[in-house]
Design a protein around this motif. Structure first.
Motif, mmCIF file in Angstrom:
data_model
loop_
_atom_site.group_PDB
_atom_site.id
_atom_site.type_symbol
_atom_site.label_atom_id
_atom_site.label_comp_id
_atom_site.label_asym_id
_atom_site.label_seq_id
_atom_site.Cartn_x
_atom_site.Cartn_y
_atom_site.Cartn_z
ATOM 1 N N VAL A 52 0.838 -1.203 0.000
ATOM 2 C CA VAL A 52 0.000 0.000 0.000
ATOM 3 C C VAL A 52 0.872 1.252 0.000
ATOM 4 C CG1 VAL A 52 -1.628 1.352 1.371
ATOM 5 C CG2 VAL A 52 -2.017 -1.094 1.039
ATOM 6 N N ARG A 56 0.990 4.052 -3.011
ATOM 7 C CA ARG A 56 0.751 5.474 -2.721
ATOM 8 C C ARG A 56 1.962 6.309 -3.146
ATOM 9 N NH1 ARG A 56 -2.413 4.267 2.915
ATOM 10 N NH2 ARG A 56 -4.448 4.000 1.933
ATOM 11 N N VAL A 62 -5.191 4.907 -2.714
ATOM 12 C CA VAL A 62 -5.482 3.516 -2.390
ATOM 13 C C VAL A 62 -6.533 3.472 -1.287
ATOM 14 C CG1 VAL A 62 -4.545 1.312 -1.585
ATOM 15 C CG2 VAL A 62 -3.102 2.840 -2.943
ATOM 16 N N TYR A 64 -7.834 0.979 1.253
ATOM 17 C CA TYR A 64 -7.320 -0.274 1.805
ATOM 18 C C TYR A 64 -8.278 -0.771 2.890
ATOM 19 C CZ TYR A 64 -3.804 -3.048 4.535
ATOM 20 O OH TYR A 64 -3.121 -4.001 5.243
#
Length: 489
Positions: A52, A56, A62, A64
């Motif tokens: 993640v 980014r 993102v 998540y």
RNA sequence: GGCGGCGUAGCCAAGUGGCUAAGGCAGUGGUCUGCAAAACCAUUAUUCAGCGGUUCAAAUCCGCUCGCCGCCUCCA
């Protein structure tokens, strides 16, 4: 450059692009909350934390989502054993999980939904599946009809006949096909229960992820992740439920990470060879665990051992030492000084971002990316070694920019985010507090040694030094005649 | 039995057909030092489990053999 990701569904690395431009929707299967988490869970959260952060870094937005399964057979069983409610038990271990995440230095997912908070959504999907003929109810239980779903087995690369041949499934008289799996289970007396069109009961294992991912990310989304062991049956069943219900593709890219092993055996609760995150963190700093995890590619097995952790510790110290040395450099350069840095080393430093990014673009190859950082450390050390007392401004600028880049890139893995000088100091203080020797004794022995050295009594001086070394204390005779000491890391 | 993965130096580990097979740890040699320690530098695989094949070219692709592991039952 685009990111390529190994997709379990196709068995290949594929260039990745999200459905919605610039916005990635990611769902990761979280824990079933009935016990403390082990280092296998740690790897899972660490790997997705890194993924993640990298996405980014690449400029994507993102979303998540990582769920909690807080109702299931194991939770019910454990709650009964402990004479408590499933809710209390699950919340206790969810809290423990959050503490573990904090200790590990993981960033928070955007959403952490719980199965029990999404029961209406779960019931709605099951109802839909029954309407569409993919599910059937038998005396309060609802099962998914695997034969009806054409693609069943496509993720795990198996077909129903092979699975039947495996014959390790207990035959349940109620099921049409032994491979049919429960969407809803009627509850026994004393078990937690929710009202449903099929009577009081609770969700089966897989359905909560289909329901929560749809609710928070939509009917189709980009990435779904978890451990390799979830490929079958969990993720296979999620695909069946979701796609049978929506008629749309469920997930674009499936990411599955490898296991943590101990002595090359899978760590699991049934084998009893697991170490909890808290047990590990009592012995090693979280950052060492992170370094260890990211030293291997996320899909390969990772064998945990004391030696491996020690190696990771030493490697991490090498990085911090380099940063600390650069931090100690003079603030201003000498305008009259010639640059000491060679072209080759300068190029290594200046090309780090490109090389790091291309390693990470290649299915998040953190091991290779770390290798590039070490190469740059070597170049920086080499330059530093040839630096005159009053270095040229260009050398200082190069070294500082190298250190800054390293710190930024390592941050994608959650590494090297401490002040390097403070990092080493803190660590030594911690070790010192566990040693059988205290600073006052050390100072006193050093005074004895200085006296011996003044008399050129080398054997006595060496004796004291060896004695200190036995106690993990390293000493260094400075050029000005004083002696400093530090805890051996 | 079905499906999948792995086997690269003493250990860990990258390498997605072609520049010197990254990098880390350990080891060895050196700079420094009264000697050390720390730090730093240099060095360590003519070869990628074995055998065949494809190709101008293979650690990388294909086949077989050996060894290890995982999934097929709860599992990160």
């Amino acid at each position: 450059m685009t990111v390529s990701i190994y997709n379990t569904k196709s068995g290949k690395k594929e260039p990745f692009s999200p459905l919605e431009k610039g916005h990635i929707k990611l769902y990761v299967c979280g824990i079933t909350a009935y016990d403390y988490c082990h280092i296998g869970h740690a790897r899972s959260t660490l790997v997705f934390d890194m993924i993640v952060r990298y996405l980014r870094y690449k400029g994507f937005k993102v979303t998540y989502v990582r769920n909690f399964t807080d109702i299931d057979d194991k939770i019910i069983k454990r709650a009964q054993e402990q004479h408590t409610t499933t809710e209390e038990l699950a919340n206790r271990f969810i809290n423990a999980f959050h503490e573990d995440m904090e200790s590990l230095g993981n960033q928070h997912p955007d959403l952490e939904p719980k199965a029990t908070e999404n029961i209406p959504e779960i019931i709605s999907i099951i109802t839909d599946l029954i309407h569409k003929g993919y599910a059937y109810e038998v005396s309060g239980d609802v099962y998914f009809k695997v034969e009806k779903f054409a693609g069943y087995g496509s993720l795990s690369g198996r077909n129903l006949e092979d699975m039947m041949a495996g014959a390790r499934i207990s035959i349940n008289e109620q099921k049409v096909n032994p491979m049919d799996f429960a969407l809803w289970k009627s509850s026994k007396p004393g078990e937690p229960t929710w009202d449903s069109p099929w009577g009081p009961g609770r969700p089966g294992w897989h359905i909560e992820c289909s329901a929560m991912s749809r609710k928070f990310l939509g009917e189709s989304f980009d990435i779904h992740g978890g451990g390799k062991d979830l490929i079958f049956p969990h993720h296979e069943n999620e695909i069946a439920q979701s796609e049978a219900s929506t008629g749309k593709p469920f997930v674009g890219t499936w990411i599955h990470h490898g296991f943590v092993t101990i002595k090359d055996e899978k760590m699991s609760k049934s084998l009893g060879n697991f170490l909890t995150i808290r047990e590990i963190l009592e012995q090693y700093p979280a950052e060492v665990l992170r370094f260890f995890v990211f030293s291997s590619h996320y899909r390969t097995p990772l064998d945990f051992s004391e030696t491996a952790m020690k190696d990771a510790q030493t490697g991490l110290d090498r990085l911090y030492t380099c940063l600390a040395e650069v931090a100690k450099l003079p603030e201003h350069g000498d305008p009259g000084q010639n640059p000491a840095a060679g072209k080759k080393n300068a190029n290594k430093i200046n090309s780090l971002v490109d090389r790091f990014v291309s390693a990470m673009d290649n299915d998040f190859n953190s091991a290779q990316a770390l290798g590039h950082i070490f190469e740059v450390v070597k170049s920086m050390n080499a330059i530093r070694q040839t630096l005159p007392a009053a270095p040229a401004e260009s050398d200082l600028a190069l070294l500082r920019s190298g250190a800054k880049t390293i710190t930024e890139l390592a941050g994608i893995m959650g590494l090297l985010q401490h002040d390097p000088v403070a990092y080493i100091k803190t660590k030594q203080e911690k070790i010192l507090s566990h040693l059988a020797i205290d600073p006052r004794t050390i100072e006193s022995l050093l005074r004895d040694r200085t006296a011996a050295r003044d008399e050129k009594n080398w054997s006595r001086a060496d004796e004291i030094r060896d004695e200190l070394l036995k106690n993990n204390i390293e000493i260094k005779d400075e050029a000005d005649g004083t002696t400093s000491w530090q805890v051996k890391i």
